[in-house]
Motif scaffolding. Structure first.
Motif, short mmCIF file in Angstrom:
data_model
loop_
_atom_site.label_atom_id
_atom_site.label_comp_id
_atom_site.label_asym_id
_atom_site.label_seq_id
_atom_site.Cartn_x
_atom_site.Cartn_y
_atom_site.Cartn_z
N ILE A 31 0.85 -1.19 0.00
CA ILE A 31 0.00 0.00 0.00
C ILE A 31 0.89 1.24 0.00
N ALA A 32 0.31 2.34 -0.41
CA ALA A 32 0.96 3.64 -0.31
C ALA A 32 0.25 4.46 0.75
N VAL A 33 1.02 5.21 1.51
CA VAL A 33 0.47 6.12 2.52
C VAL A 33 1.00 7.51 2.19
N CYS A 34 0.10 8.47 1.99
CA CYS A 34 0.50 9.81 1.56
C CYS A 34 0.31 10.82 2.68
N GLU A 35 1.29 11.69 2.81
CA GLU A 35 1.20 12.81 3.74
C GLU A 35 1.38 14.10 2.96
N GLY A 36 0.41 14.99 3.03
CA GLY A 36 0.55 16.32 2.46
C GLY A 36 0.60 16.39 0.94
N VAL A 37 0.15 15.37 0.25
CA VAL A 37 0.14 15.41 -1.22
C VAL A 37 -1.11 16.19 -1.64
N GLY A 38 -0.95 17.50 -1.73
CA GLY A 38 -2.08 18.37 -1.97
C GLY A 38 -2.30 18.74 -3.42
N ASP A 39 -1.36 18.42 -4.29
CA ASP A 39 -1.50 18.73 -5.71
C ASP A 39 -2.37 17.66 -6.37
N HIS A 40 -3.48 18.09 -6.97
CA HIS A 40 -4.43 17.14 -7.54
C HIS A 40 -3.82 16.30 -8.66
N GLU A 41 -2.97 16.91 -9.47
CA GLU A 41 -2.40 16.18 -10.59
C GLU A 41 -1.36 15.18 -10.12
N ASN A 42 -0.55 15.56 -9.14
CA ASN A 42 0.39 14.59 -8.56
C ASN A 42 -0.35 13.39 -7.96
N LEU A 43 -1.44 13.68 -7.26
CA LEU A 43 -2.18 12.59 -6.64
C LEU A 43 -2.81 11.70 -7.71
N GLY A 44 -3.34 12.30 -8.76
CA GLY A 44 -3.90 11.50 -9.85
C GLY A 44 -2.86 10.63 -10.51
N SER A 45 -1.67 11.18 -10.75
CA SER A 45 -0.58 10.40 -11.34
C SER A 45 -0.17 9.26 -10.42
N LEU A 46 -0.15 9.53 -9.13
CA LEU A 46 0.22 8.49 -8.17
C LEU A 46 -0.77 7.33 -8.22
N PHE A 47 -2.05 7.62 -8.33
CA PHE A 47 -3.05 6.57 -8.43
C PHE A 47 -2.88 5.77 -9.72
N ARG A 48 -2.58 6.45 -10.81
CA ARG A 48 -2.38 5.74 -12.07
C ARG A 48 -1.19 4.79 -11.96
N ASN A 49 -0.11 5.25 -11.34
CA ASN A 49 1.06 4.40 -11.14
C ASN A 49 0.74 3.22 -10.22
N ALA A 50 -0.03 3.48 -9.19
CA ALA A 50 -0.41 2.41 -8.27
C ALA A 50 -1.20 1.33 -8.98
N ALA A 51 -2.13 1.73 -9.85
CA ALA A 51 -2.92 0.76 -10.59
C ALA A 51 -2.04 -0.05 -11.54
N ALA A 52 -1.12 0.63 -12.21
CA ALA A 52 -0.28 -0.04 -13.20
C ALA A 52 0.69 -1.03 -12.57
N LEU A 53 1.11 -0.76 -11.34
CA LEU A 53 2.20 -1.54 -10.74
C LEU A 53 1.74 -2.43 -9.59
N GLY A 54 0.44 -2.63 -9.48
CA GLY A 54 -0.07 -3.64 -8.57
C GLY A 54 -0.12 -3.26 -7.11
N VAL A 55 -0.22 -1.97 -6.81
CA VAL A 55 -0.39 -1.54 -5.43
C VAL A 55 -1.85 -1.77 -5.02
N ASP A 56 -2.05 -2.28 -3.82
CA ASP A 56 -3.38 -2.75 -3.42
C ASP A 56 -4.30 -1.67 -2.88
N GLY A 57 -3.74 -0.53 -2.48
CA GLY A 57 -4.58 0.53 -1.95
C GLY A 57 -3.75 1.71 -1.53
N ILE A 58 -4.43 2.82 -1.27
CA ILE A 58 -3.77 4.06 -0.86
C ILE A 58 -4.48 4.61 0.36
N LEU A 59 -3.67 4.94 1.37
CA LEU A 59 -4.18 5.60 2.57
C LEU A 59 -3.76 7.06 2.53
#
Length: 268
Positions: A121-149
């Motif tokens: 899983i990924a745990v994010c602190e202070g990731v306030g930029d919407h585009e960075n967060l969207g990119s992070l989710f796309r990467n998580a989906a592509a690389l088999g991350v099970d969830g984001i907190l």
């Protein structure tokens, strides 16, 4: 089956959900925000239609709605067809992608439920930029991350720009917000068998390639681009991990760093 209905004027009340999307009160994380999930473009709209989010309606030009014909045959929602100029006047900007869909939210899963079957899983602190967060989710989906907190200071993954940049993968990767005080709430992860590994460019951190995290239950702790993780979050982690970089480059974009770490942890 969705029934296509023509819309000829931008102030038609049937398309109020799509109106003036650029104004601040359309943001669900702002006062007055309606909290709707908005998908832009054929690919993202298709993923919304396939998701658990209850779709309210679609608005698009005929050519783009035709590309979604198979999906629209399987849903019973209004689909409004209009020309590009009318759509732009209603939405508030010219939409090159030519189609929008809007949906209601669904409850976020409990933290325990998200962790139960997760390995990475990924745990994010202070990731306030919407585009960075969207990119992070796309990467998580592509690389088999099970969830984001989501910890404190994170933006809303379901804001329109995040959904768009993620290519709709925020609708597929489970996420929820950590409850309780930060970073003490990270104890929840340790209690369920996760190692909390904080990503930092600090020279004394362990190199990612030799950290041996692949195949373990790991929570990758990621901070905002620029300030990075807080001192408190770093101190609360079990391990501190770095991605070695050439001299003169001090850091990576948070979504890029996350992708590198996701691959290293899930590749095994």
């Amino acid at each position: 089956m969705a029934i296509l209905t023509p819309v000829d004027i931008p102030d038609d009340p049937r398309i109020d959900d799509f109106r003036d999307l650029t104004t601040a009160d359309r943001r669900p994380d702002r006062p007055g925000g309606r909290g709707l999930v908005i998908a832009e473009g054929v690919v993202v709209v298709r993923r919304l239609l396939e998701s658990a989010y209850p779709v309210r309606s679609l608005l698009g030009v005929p050519r783009r709605l035709a590309e979604l014909a198979d999906e629209l045959d399987r849903v019973d929602v209004p689909a409004y067809s209009t020309d590009a100029d009318t759509m732009a006047r209603a939405v508030g900007f010219h939409l090159n992608r030519g189609v929008l869909a809007v949906a209601d939210r669904v409850p976020e899963p409990p933290v325990a439920g998200l962790l139960e079957r997760a390995s990475t899983i990924a745990v994010c602190e202070g990731v306030g930029d919407h585009e960075n967060l969207g990119s992070l989710f796309r990467n998580a989906a592509a690389l088999g991350v099970d969830g984001i907190l989501l910890g404190p200071g994170c933006s809303d993954p379901l804001y329109r720009r995040s959904v768009r940049v993620s290519m709709g993968h925020v609708l597929r990767v489970p996420f929820t917000r950590l409850a309780g005080s930060w970073p003490a709430s990270l104890d929840t992860l340790r209690d369920t068998g996760f190692t909390v590994a904080a990503l930092t460019p600090a020279a004394d951190a362990e190199p990612l390639a030799t950290a041996g995290l692949a195949g373990t239950r790991v929570a990758l702790l990621l901070g905002a681009e620029g300030p990075g993780l807080s001192d408190e979050a770093l101190a609360a982690a079990d391990r501190r991990i770095r991605i070695p970089m050439v001299s003169g480059v001090d850091s990576l974009n948070v979504a890029t760093a996350a992708a590198v770490a996701f691959h290293a942890v899930t590749a095994g």
